[in-house]
Design a protein around this motif. Structure first.
Motif, PDB file in Angstrom:
ATOM      1  N   ILE A  68       0.827  -1.216   0.000  1.00 56.62           N
ATOM      2  CA  ILE A  68       0.000   0.000   0.000  1.00 56.62           C
ATOM      3  C   ILE A  68       0.858   1.261   0.000  1.00 56.62           C
ATOM      4  O   ILE A  68       0.644   2.187  -0.789  1.00 56.62           O
ATOM      5  CB  ILE A  68      -0.955   0.004   1.215  1.00 56.62           C
ATOM      6  N   VAL A  69       1.867   1.287   0.873  1.00 59.62           N
ATOM      7  CA  VAL A  69       2.738   2.465   0.971  1.00 59.62           C
ATOM      8  C   VAL A  69       3.593   2.601  -0.287  1.00 59.62           C
ATOM      9  O   VAL A  69       3.822   3.717  -0.780  1.00 59.62           O
ATOM     10  CB  VAL A  69       3.626   2.375   2.229  1.00 59.62           C
ATOM     11  N   GLY A  70       4.055   1.467  -0.826  1.00 59.42           N
ATOM     12  CA  GLY A  70       4.876   1.507  -2.029  1.00 59.42           C
ATOM     13  C   GLY A  70       4.151   2.122  -3.211  1.00 59.42           C
ATOM     14  O   GLY A  70       4.732   2.892  -3.982  1.00 59.42           O
ATOM     15  N   LYS A 227      -6.160   9.756  -5.198  1.00 57.12           N
ATOM     16  CA  LYS A 227      -7.508   9.550  -4.663  1.00 57.12           C
ATOM     17  C   LYS A 227      -7.748   8.079  -4.313  1.00 57.12           C
ATOM     18  O   LYS A 227      -8.321   7.746  -3.280  1.00 57.12           O
ATOM     19  CB  LYS A 227      -8.555  10.034  -5.668  1.00 57.12           C
ATOM     20  N   LYS A 228      -7.287   7.193  -5.203  1.00 59.57           N
ATOM     21  CA  LYS A 228      -7.455   5.759  -4.962  1.00 59.57           C
ATOM     22  C   LYS A 228      -6.642   5.313  -3.737  1.00 59.57           C
ATOM     23  O   LYS A 228      -7.130   4.540  -2.906  1.00 59.57           O
ATOM     24  CB  LYS A 228      -7.013   4.963  -6.196  1.00 59.57           C
ATOM     25  N   CYS A 229      -5.422   5.816  -3.616  1.00 63.52           N
ATOM     26  CA  CYS A 229      -4.559   5.440  -2.489  1.00 63.52           C
ATOM     27  C   CYS A 229      -5.130   5.926  -1.157  1.00 63.52           C
ATOM     28  O   CYS A 229      -5.133   5.190  -0.169  1.00 63.52           O
ATOM     29  CB  CYS A 229      -3.149   6.015  -2.695  1.00 63.52           C
ATOM     30  N   ILE A 230      -5.606   7.176  -1.134  1.00 62.46           N
ATOM     31  CA  ILE A 230      -6.184   7.717   0.104  1.00 62.46           C
ATOM     32  C   ILE A 230      -7.429   6.933   0.502  1.00 62.46           C
ATOM     33  O   ILE A 230      -7.628   6.607   1.675  1.00 62.46           O
ATOM     34  CB  ILE A 230      -6.508   9.219  -0.066  1.00 62.46           C
ATOM     35  N   GLY A 257      -6.512  -4.724   1.777  1.00 59.77           N
ATOM     36  CA  GLY A 257      -6.302  -3.355   1.305  1.00 59.77           C
ATOM     37  C   GLY A 257      -5.327  -3.314   0.141  1.00 59.77           C
ATOM     38  O   GLY A 257      -5.544  -2.599  -0.848  1.00 59.77           O
ATOM     39  N   ALA A 258      -4.237  -4.097   0.264  1.00 64.27           N
ATOM     40  CA  ALA A 258      -3.249  -4.155  -0.820  1.00 64.27           C
ATOM     41  C   ALA A 258      -3.877  -4.731  -2.091  1.00 64.27           C
ATOM     42  O   ALA A 258      -3.650  -4.223  -3.200  1.00 64.27           O
ATOM     43  CB  ALA A 258      -2.054  -4.997  -0.387  1.00 64.27           C
ATOM     44  N   ALA A 259      -4.672  -5.797  -1.942  1.00 64.57           N
ATOM     45  CA  ALA A 259      -5.331  -6.421  -3.104  1.00 64.57           C
ATOM     46  C   ALA A 259      -6.294  -5.454  -3.775  1.00 64.57           C
ATOM     47  O   ALA A 259      -6.340  -5.346  -5.014  1.00 64.57           O
ATOM     48  CB  ALA A 259      -6.076  -7.682  -2.658  1.00 64.57           C
ATOM     49  N   LEU A 260      -7.065  -4.710  -2.947  1.00 62.41           N
ATOM     50  CA  LEU A 260      -8.013  -3.737  -3.493  1.00 62.41           C
ATOM     51  C   LEU A 260      -7.294  -2.633  -4.253  1.00 62.41           C
ATOM     52  O   LEU A 260      -7.723  -2.226  -5.348  1.00 62.41           O
ATOM     53  CB  LEU A 260      -8.860  -3.142  -2.361  1.00 62.41           C
TER      54      LEU A 260
END
Length: 466
Positions: A68-70, A227-230, A257-260
């Motif tokens: 997610i952070v990457g 927007k998607k990441c937030i 969350g990572a998969a989404l």
């Protein structure tokens, strides 16, 4: 191999591996993985048992958050936040230092402290160049803030991730029990650091004006991706806050969350998985197996017996011992292997001492290990990362230069934690006593009424018989 030799062998492998990790002669992931291979080949633990000792909840949580952070870092949002904070501070160096410290602490609580410093430090160098001031005070503040902020939540620091996974304590448990003291420690630390550095980082009006002319909006590289990441990050953190109520492991939340995010961004998985720090993952796996070998041969249980004898089995002395031992040890050795060793030790102390509620000891371990990492430049992973980045950019931070500032502040933070834990213990003990007392009074009244009714019925029966 007899049991006695197994004990000696497992202990020797653990100590040698620990020594190699501390010396940094060999990469710690290689050292831990080789140690794990040795105890399996020697038959201390078989392959199936070794897999059981690996905490896959910790592994899954780390991998999920790294992905997610990457992906999020590609948006430029972290650089945006740093420049925005600098401009909000009016370009004044001391205020910028405090603002960057605050951002580092908050991001370290929500992401993880190593990732946070990797994102913030390059921007810090750019700001210091514009101000024409020494960057080292900024870096020291960010190191301390990252470890303090990471202490506040389940996902902020690897020791907390390990403790949460082993104990089933949730995200909100960490927030409610640790964030209050973390806020006090952070405010105290920043106040002292501002006093120390206020005369060392003075910039000209011209340099301050350059900061005000920086364009933070130019750092945002992809609005749609942002927007998607937030959205996914908010959903993931919300999931952490609710995971105890929905009965899902924190690793499931992070990986979901990572998969989404991968699904929404349609990013090439091979590229996204580069964000996962695989050496860290394999370091954890090797470490879990080595500590599992100590558990298997009974070393951890023997140490737990000794600790119970020293503390008399009392919860308060045990908590204080764990707090200070964790802090001092974590200042000089990596806090991750130390916590990996302490978790089964505390569990055995609870089992052998008949202690039902071990939360006080877990908070002591978390505060000691996370805050103790601030003591020296090798005390925590975030420290080592920042030192390495500073050396590459020609601003080396010496061991003693860091030590004389950070170690006293670490001792102060642990002293504040000790006072907080004492108050926490007294408060919870008092509440428990009041609840017990109230229950006892209610029970006595109920039993008294039942007794009176029973006596009245007997009297009526006697009267009726007469």
């Amino acid at each position: 191999m007899s049991h006695e030799y197994q004990v000696i062998f497992a202990t020797a492998v653990f100590l040698i591996t620990y020594g190699i990790i501390v010396s940094e002669k060999i990469h710690r992931a290689v050292a831990a993985f080789c140690g794990a291979a040795v105890v399996i080949i020697a038959g201390i633990v078989d392959a199936e048992k070794a897999v059981e000792y690996v905490d896959f909840n910790t592994i899954g949580l780390l991998i999920g958050m790294m992905i997610i952070v990457g992906i999020s870092r590609q948006t430029g949002v972290f650089e945006y936040l740093a420049i925005k904070a600098a401009k909000q501070s009016g370009g004044e160096p001391v205020r910028i230092m405090a603002a960057l410290g605050l951002i580092t602490a908050v991001l370290s609580a929500l992401l993880d402290n190593v990732t946070t410093v990797l994102l913030i430090v390059p921007v810090t160098f750019a700001i210091a160049r514009q101000l024409k001031v020494n960057v080292i005070p900024f870096l020291i503040v960010e190191i301390l803030a990252s470890n303090i902020g990471g202490t506040a939540t389940l996902i902020g620091d690897p020791p907390n991730i390990m403790i949460g996974s082993a104990t089933k304590l949730g995200f909100m448990d960490f927030v409610l029990n640790l964030t209050p003291v973390v806020v006090v420690i952070y405010v105290t630390t920043i106040f002292i650091l501002k006093l120390i550095y206020r005369k060392q980082i003075i910039a000209s009006r011209e340099s301050m004006q350059k900061i005000m002319s920086m364009d933070e909006n130019a750092e945002i590289k992809d609005q749609a991706l942002l927007k998607k990441c937030i959205t996914v990050l908010v959903l993931t953190v919300t999931g952490f806050a609710l995971h105890q109520f929905v009965h899902l492991e924190s690793s499931v939340i992070a990986l979901s969350g990572a998969a989404l995010l991968l699904l929404l961004t349609r990013m090439d998985p091979e590229h996204a998985f580069h964000a996962v720090e695989w050496p860290v993952i394999f370091f954890f796996i090797g470490l879990f197996v080595i500590v599992g070998a100590l558990e298997e041969v009974g070393v951890i249980e023997a140490i737990a017996h000794y600790a119970l004898q020293v503390t008399g089995g009392a919860l308060l002395p045990a908590g204080m011992l764990i707090l200070w031992l964790s802090a001092i040890a974590s200042a000089f050795v990596d806090n991750i292997p130390f916590v990996a060793t302490m978790i089964p030790l505390i569990q055995d102390m609870g089992r052998l001492g008949g202690i039902q509620d071990l939360n006080f000891l877990w908070w002591s371990l978390s505060l000691g290990a996370c805050l103790g990492g601030n003591g020296t430049i090798i005390g925590a992973s975030a420290n080592v990362v920042v030192i390495g980045m500073a050396e590459k950019r020609g601003s080396p931070i010496s061991f003693m230069g860091f030590f004389k500032i950070a170690f006293p502040l670490m001792l102060l933070s642990v002293a504040i934690s000790m006072l907080y834990l004492f108050m926490w213990y007294v408060l919870h003990t008092t509440i428990a006593m009041l609840i017990t007392l109230a229950f006892g009074i209610v029970l006595s009244l109920v039993l008294g009424r039942i007794s009176k009714r029973s006596g009245a019925k007997d009297e009526n029966k006697t009267t009726a018989g007469v």
